[in-house]
Every structure is written in structure tokens, then in C-alpha cells.
Scaffold this active site. Structure first.
Site, PDB file in Angstrom:
ATOM      1  N   VAL A 123      62.714  82.687  27.592  1.00 23.92           N
ATOM      2  CA  VAL A 123      64.762  83.569  27.775  1.00 23.92           C
ATOM      3  C   VAL A 123      63.972  85.336  27.472  1.00 23.92           C
ATOM      4  O   VAL A 123      64.903  85.798  27.872  1.00 23.92           O
ATOM      5  CB  VAL A 123      65.115  83.111  26.115  1.00 23.92           C
ATOM      6  CG1 VAL A 123      66.302  84.170  26.915  1.00 23.92           C
ATOM      7  CG2 VAL A 123      65.538  81.075  26.908  1.00 23.92           C
ATOM      8  N   GLU A 124      63.436  85.112  26.580  1.00 21.56           N
ATOM      9  CA  GLU A 124      63.707  87.325  26.799  1.00 21.56           C
ATOM     10  C   GLU A 124      62.454  88.119  27.066  1.00 21.56           C
ATOM     11  O   GLU A 124      63.339  89.002  28.360  1.00 21.56           O
ATOM     12  CB  GLU A 124      62.588  86.934  24.549  1.00 21.56           C
ATOM     13  CG  GLU A 124      63.605  86.773  23.459  1.00 21.56           C
ATOM     14  CD  GLU A 124      64.901  87.762  23.635  1.00 21.56           C
ATOM     15  OE1 GLU A 124      65.038  88.811  24.168  1.00 21.56           O
ATOM     16  OE2 GLU A 124      65.315  87.406  22.573  1.00 21.56           O
ATOM     17  N   THR A 125      61.233  87.113  27.969  1.00 26.09           N
ATOM     18  CA  THR A 125      60.696  88.647  29.060  1.00 26.09           C
ATOM     19  C   THR A 125      59.970  87.291  29.657  1.00 26.09           C
ATOM     20  O   THR A 125      58.620  87.946  30.247  1.00 26.09           O
ATOM     21  CB  THR A 125      59.347  88.836  28.109  1.00 26.09           C
ATOM     22  OG1 THR A 125      59.269  87.921  27.205  1.00 26.09           O
ATOM     23  CG2 THR A 125      60.603  90.077  26.840  1.00 26.09           C
TER      24      THR A 125
END
Length: 331
Positions: A123-125
């Protein structure tokens, strides 16, 4: 201890990242000067070095525009479609297989399931593919000095950033990250880095930019320190009769209902849970209707990483999709 080894050597040699980044764009304002004086008085930084540093820092108008329109403002069905994609699920399976040893070791040490750690990174990167191209010091300075609604928070993060650069021997002009100053593969804010980042392979560096071992352990440690409960459920969909439950949809995200209270609200509790479980009722907007979910303490822990229930639900559902896909396609 001064910044001489990580800042003066680079600044005085004229080695800025780009010609643009060498342009002085932060004016000498009262807030900037007060921040510098605080760093000098509280942390014994060198005033002339900080003045020189901030001559190379820029206020970014595009950051101010972006922070006013976060993705968390979308309805759930649109937000979900950003993260629950086949490519992100497949990428999670690939990342898990390539980092299986570190994920298993971290799960054993910290009690956080591998799929949750993988989903956070997804989700983040997108597993390290999109870590952000803003210089962290520009992002933090922009929001600290030019965004009054969150200036107090970002002044604190700017303080932590300069401290971590000194502690880790990093040139403050080099790290890049998101528009909000989140750094590296797990997108840690500077305060999170200082409190939770782990040197998992004992190479004397906490490298969340390039070292997957450190990234995995740092995320697991973050959750463990926020009271992740190993082996406990995260969330499950529920159905309610009538409207007695609706007043419970307000308030913060911390679980606040007992199983008995949930039953008294005519909410189906067919899922077997420990009697001491606390639950938070949350509603998620679909295109044609709404979904009601019971979120438990571990869901709340995910929201400590990002305070949006949409974010936590995306992490949870992505983790399940990755785990299922891995189980169905593994040797």
C-alpha cells in the site's frame, strides 16, 4: 555534536543535488529563526550550519496543493480500487517469496503476520517502487513553515529529521520521500524512524531505503510497539437489524463495544471471539450500498500507521488477498 561530517562537507564543497535545490527559497522568518534557535538551544546544533542548510531548502507549492486533497477523502469503493489490484496482489506474493526468511524471522520475533507487513509495503510504496521524489527536508519545511493547519506536527517531524540525520550520519539534503516527508520503503515519518526503525541484519545501519530486512523488521516492530495482539482477528463484516447501532458509528477509531453491547444493538455476532474482545463498528461506502464492519484491536493498531479506516481496511483486505494468492500458487 555538530553536523560537520554530514552537512558542512557537502555544502561547502558545493555538492547540491541539483542547481534548483541550491537556490535559497526559505526567507528568514520569525518561525524559521525560532526553529533554528530551538535546535541550537535544545540539541546543540550549530546555528551557522543550520542557517546555511536552510538556504538550500525550498517551499514547494505542489506539496501544499497535494496535502489538501488526500486519497483518504475518497469513498471506500474508489479508495479500495487503488490498492486491491491484481498487480499489487501479485507483487505482494513475489515480495513475500523473495523475502521469506526475513518475514518469517520478524513474525517470530515480533508476532506480526508476514502478510500484514507485506501489505503495508504494498500500500505504501508498491514494494519499494514509489517511495517519493520530494526531498524530505523540503517537504517537512514546506508543511512546517507554510501550512498553518499542521505546522506544529511538521515542526516536530523536522526536528526529528535533523536529529536522525545527525545520529545516522546522513546528509539532510539527500533523503527523498513523499509530499508529507514520509521516508523510504515503509514511508516512516522521522519520529517513527527514530522510535521504531530496526537494524535487523546488524550492519550498524537502519536502512529503510534499500534494505528489505531492516524495512520488514521496522514495520513489525512498529506494530508490536503499538500492542499488536498475535493470533487475534483484525476485522469482519457484520449485519445489523434496524438503526440502534447507528449512534455507535461516531467517535474515534478505538474499539469501544463489548460483545454483549454489540448484541444489544441487534448486530449479528456469529463470529467466535474471546469474551474480552472490544469492537468498533465502522461503515464503508460502496457504490450501491454500505458495508458494516466490526473492527478489533489489531485493526486499530493498523490505524496507528495511518489514521484512516480506509487505509487500514485496504491493508487488511490486501493482506488477505496476498495470503490467499500465495497459498493457491505456491509449489
Amino acid at each position: 555534536m555538530k553536523l560537520k561530517n554530514t552537512l558542512r562537507r557537502i555544502l561547502l564543497s558545493g555538492l547540491c543535488l541539483t542547481a534548483v535545490s541550491c537556490t535559497a527559497t526559505i526567507k528568514e522568518t520569525d518561525s524559521r529563526d525560532a526553529f533554528i534557535q530551538q535546535m541550537v538551544a535544545t540539541h546543540q546544533f550549530d546555528e551557522s550550519e543550520l542557517n546555511e542548510l536552510f538556504q538550500s531548502v525550498q517551499i514547494k507549492e505542489n506539496i501544499l496543493k497535494t496535502i489538501s486533497k488526500p486519497a483518504e477523502g475518497l469513498p471506500w469503493y474508489k479508495y479500495r480500487n487503488i490498492f486491491l489490484t491484481e498487480s499489487r496482489i501479485d507483487g505482494g506474493v513475489k515480495f513475500w517469496r523473495e523475502n521469506a526468511h526475513a518475514l518469517a524471522s520478524a513474525e517470530q520475533q515480533y508476532g506480526v503476520p508476514a502478510e500484514i507487513v507485506v501489505a503495508i509495503i504494498g500500500v505504501e510504496t508498491l514494494y519499494g517502487q514509489t517511495t517519493g521524489n520530494h526531498r524530505v527536508i523540503d517537504a517537512l519545511s514546506t508543511l512546517a513553515f507554510a501550512y498553518p493547519p499542521r505546522s506544529k506536527f511538521f515542526l516536530g517531524e523536522l526536528e526529528n529529521f535533523l536529529l536522525l540525520c545527525r545520529d545516522e550520519h546522513i546528509n539532510p539534503l539527500e533523503p527523498t520521500g513523499s509530499y508529507a516527508g514520509a521516508m523510504g520503503i515503509p514511508q516512516f515519518m522521522p519520529s517513527s524512524f527514530r522510535n521504531y526503525a530496526i537494524d535487523f541484519d546488524h550492519d550498524s545501519r537502519r536502512d529503510i531505503w534499500h534494505n528489505n530486512n531492516d524495512v520488514i523488521a521496522s514495520i513489525a516492530n512498529y506494530f508490536a510497539q503499538h500492542q499488536w495482539q498475535p493470533g487475534r482477528a483484525i476485522a469482519f463484516p457484520v449485519k445489523a437489524k434496524g438503526e440502534k447501532h447507528k449512534p455507535m458509528l461516531k467517535g474515534d477509531l478505538k474499539p469501544d463495544l463489548t460483545i454483549a453491547e454489540l448484541q444489544s444493538l441487534d448486530v449479528d455476532t456469529s463470529v467466535s471471539l474471546p469474551l474480552n474482545s472490544k469492537i468498533k463498528l465502522l461503515i464503508f461506502e460502496q457504490e450501491q450500498n454500505e458495508e458494516l464492519w466490526a473492527a478489533l484491536d489489531n485493526f486499530y493498531v493498523i490505524t496507528r500507521y495511518n489514521h484512516s479506516p480506509l487505509y487500514a481496511m485496504a491493508v487488511y483486505q490486501l493482506s488477505q488477498a496476498i495470503s490467499n494468492k500465495k497459498a493457491s500458487t505456491y509449489e
